[in-house]
Design a protein around this motif. Sequence first.
Motif, mmCIF file in Angstrom:
data_model
loop_
_atom_site.group_PDB
_atom_site.id
_atom_site.type_symbol
_atom_site.label_atom_id
_atom_site.label_comp_id
_atom_site.label_asym_id
_atom_site.label_seq_id
_atom_site.Cartn_x
_atom_site.Cartn_y
_atom_site.Cartn_z
ATOM 1 N N LEU A 1 0.828 -1.222 0.000
ATOM 2 C CA LEU A 1 0.000 0.000 0.000
ATOM 3 C C LEU A 1 0.861 1.270 0.000
ATOM 4 O O LEU A 1 0.472 2.270 -0.602
ATOM 5 C CB LEU A 1 -0.926 0.012 1.222
ATOM 6 C CG LEU A 1 -2.087 -0.993 1.192
ATOM 7 C CD1 LEU A 1 -2.808 -1.001 2.535
ATOM 8 C CD2 LEU A 1 -3.080 -0.647 0.084
ATOM 9 N N THR A 2 2.022 1.233 0.664
ATOM 10 C CA THR A 2 2.863 2.442 0.699
ATOM 11 C C THR A 2 3.274 2.843 -0.719
ATOM 12 O O THR A 2 3.473 4.019 -0.995
ATOM 13 C CB THR A 2 4.180 2.247 1.505
ATOM 14 O OG1 THR A 2 4.891 1.148 0.946
ATOM 15 C CG2 THR A 2 3.932 2.010 2.964
ATOM 16 N N VAL B 1 2.949 6.104 4.860
ATOM 17 C CA VAL B 1 4.088 5.462 5.503
ATOM 18 C C VAL B 1 3.601 4.279 6.367
ATOM 19 O O VAL B 1 2.536 4.359 6.979
ATOM 20 C CB VAL B 1 4.889 6.520 6.309
ATOM 21 C CG1 VAL B 1 4.053 7.126 7.404
ATOM 22 C CG2 VAL B 1 6.138 5.961 6.895
ATOM 23 N N GLN B 2 4.355 3.186 6.339
ATOM 24 C CA GLN B 2 4.022 2.025 7.176
ATOM 25 C C GLN B 2 4.588 2.273 8.570
ATOM 26 O O GLN B 2 5.771 2.597 8.707
ATOM 27 C CB GLN B 2 4.657 0.755 6.585
ATOM 28 C CG GLN B 2 4.485 -0.476 7.474
ATOM 29 C CD GLN B 2 5.306 -1.671 6.970
ATOM 30 O OE1 GLN B 2 6.130 -1.542 6.078
ATOM 31 N NE2 GLN B 2 5.070 -2.824 7.555
ATOM 32 N N ILE B 3 3.759 2.132 9.577
ATOM 33 C CA ILE B 3 4.272 2.252 10.945
ATOM 34 C C ILE B 3 4.001 0.937 11.664
ATOM 35 O O ILE B 3 2.852 0.580 11.919
ATOM 36 C CB ILE B 3 3.605 3.417 11.703
ATOM 37 C CG1 ILE B 3 3.811 4.722 10.933
ATOM 38 C CG2 ILE B 3 4.176 3.531 13.115
ATOM 39 C CD1 ILE B 3 3.161 5.935 11.584
ATOM 40 N N SER B 4 5.075 0.212 11.937
ATOM 41 C CA SER B 4 4.953 -1.078 12.621
ATOM 42 C C SER B 4 5.556 -0.934 14.015
ATOM 43 O O SER B 4 6.760 -0.690 14.152
ATOM 44 C CB SER B 4 5.707 -2.143 11.809
ATOM 45 O OG SER B 4 6.136 -3.188 12.659
ATOM 46 N N THR B 5 4.718 -1.082 15.031
ATOM 47 C CA THR B 5 5.256 -0.986 16.400
ATOM 48 C C THR B 5 6.241 -2.119 16.658
ATOM 49 O O THR B 5 7.228 -1.944 17.370
ATOM 50 C CB THR B 5 4.113 -0.994 17.442
ATOM 51 O OG1 THR B 5 3.106 -1.906 17.025
ATOM 52 C CG2 THR B 5 3.526 0.364 17.642
ATOM 53 N N TYR C 1 -0.863 7.125 6.756
ATOM 54 C CA TYR C 1 -0.104 6.054 7.418
ATOM 55 C C TYR C 1 -0.909 4.763 7.476
ATOM 56 O O TYR C 1 -2.139 4.766 7.446
ATOM 57 C CB TYR C 1 0.328 6.468 8.831
ATOM 58 C CG TYR C 1 -0.689 7.262 9.591
ATOM 59 C CD1 TYR C 1 -1.773 6.646 10.187
ATOM 60 C CD2 TYR C 1 -0.562 8.652 9.696
ATOM 61 C CE1 TYR C 1 -2.718 7.383 10.874
ATOM 62 C CE2 TYR C 1 -1.508 9.405 10.391
ATOM 63 C CZ TYR C 1 -2.577 8.756 10.970
ATOM 64 O OH TYR C 1 -3.520 9.483 11.652
ATOM 65 N N LEU C 2 -0.147 3.673 7.550
ATOM 66 C CA LEU C 2 -0.732 2.338 7.635
ATOM 67 C C LEU C 2 -0.241 1.751 8.945
ATOM 68 O O LEU C 2 0.959 1.510 9.108
ATOM 69 C CB LEU C 2 -0.227 1.492 6.461
ATOM 70 C CG LEU C 2 -0.431 2.222 5.131
ATOM 71 C CD1 LEU C 2 0.522 1.746 4.082
ATOM 72 C CD2 LEU C 2 -1.872 2.073 4.678
ATOM 73 N N GLU D 1 5.139 12.919 13.498
ATOM 74 C CA GLU D 1 6.287 13.185 12.613
ATOM 75 C C GLU D 1 5.803 13.592 11.223
ATOM 76 O O GLU D 1 4.701 13.253 10.802
ATOM 77 C CB GLU D 1 7.205 11.960 12.570
ATOM 78 C CG GLU D 1 8.026 11.868 13.859
ATOM 79 C CD GLU D 1 8.930 10.647 13.924
ATOM 80 O OE1 GLU D 1 9.319 10.145 12.863
ATOM 81 O OE2 GLU D 1 9.205 10.206 15.045
ATOM 82 N N ASP D 2 6.688 14.334 10.528
ATOM 83 C CA ASP D 2 6.323 14.924 9.232
ATOM 84 C C ASP D 2 5.862 13.917 8.184
ATOM 85 O O ASP D 2 4.970 14.211 7.397
ATOM 86 C CB ASP D 2 7.532 15.670 8.653
ATOM 87 C CG ASP D 2 7.568 17.095 9.163
ATOM 88 O OD1 ASP D 2 6.596 17.483 9.851
ATOM 89 O OD2 ASP D 2 8.556 17.788 8.865
ATOM 90 N N ASP D 3 6.506 12.728 8.180
ATOM 91 C CA ASP D 3 6.180 11.780 7.110
ATOM 92 C C ASP D 3 4.777 11.202 7.249
ATOM 93 O O ASP D 3 4.304 10.490 6.349
ATOM 94 C CB ASP D 3 7.229 10.649 7.045
ATOM 95 C CG ASP D 3 7.282 9.830 8.323
ATOM 96 O OD1 ASP D 3 6.650 10.222 9.326
ATOM 97 O OD2 ASP D 3 7.958 8.793 8.318
ATOM 98 N N CYS D 4 4.074 11.527 8.339
ATOM 99 C CA CYS D 4 2.699 11.036 8.497
ATOM 100 C C CYS D 4 1.687 11.911 7.757
ATOM 101 O O CYS D 4 0.516 11.543 7.650
ATOM 102 C CB CYS D 4 2.327 10.958 9.978
ATOM 103 S SG CYS D 4 3.239 9.673 10.837
#
Length: 215
Positions: free
Chosen positions: A20-21, A27-31, A81-82, A74-77
Amino acid sequence: MKLILLGAPGAGKGTVAKLLTKMDGSVQISTGDILRAAVAAGTELGKKAEAAMKAGDLVSDDLIMGIMGERLKEDDCKNGYLLDGFPRTIPQAEALKELLASMGEKLDMVVNIDVPRDVILDRLTTRRTCTDCGAIYNVKSNPTKVEGKCDACGGAVVQRDDETEEAISNRLDVYNEKTAPLAGFYEKEGMLLTVTATSSDAVIDAIKAKLDAAA
Ligand code: AMP
């Protein structure tokens, strides 16, 4: 797009997020990736999370909300975001709702990727992950060209510490107890799309169709 990807470990959240990105710059955000990087770097956060992660348990909601409260600002969000692997408990979902409201943001959708348990078990025991770039491989269906070496970046490709049979079984139990109820939570919010699929492409198609229908 702003999406939550829900689903058991091994359901394909990370793979779907990566695809999807490429579609719109979200942006992919994986905790899980953030925590693994902290463990590898030996930071305070890493030290707090390491034991729970290795056992396949969840780290505390406070620790996770501390990370995500910063990360989502953060800026890239800005391009979307995913969220992959977050939220994982009802208190995290409630805290996220408050956080987004305070930022004046709204999610487009929550996608619940539903994959049969036997498929998940097989995928997790055969999955391998690059320790440098996070690329995901599978010894049966998608092996690296050179054993143990990432095709994309040359990093070491290994079986994760929490992908032993014991830890996997615990992660699936923890998922059923703590995370599966989130489907009901988001259903009530009118945001849930459940996709029963074994291929990432089928999941992407269902997400696109839903987003197009809403546009
Ligand atoms: P994942 O890569 O998403 O499977 O995450 C790996 C591990 O990191 C999990 O088994 C948990 O120990 C921890 N973790 C990742 N995300 C969360 C979260 N949202 N809440 C609690 N623990 C998490």
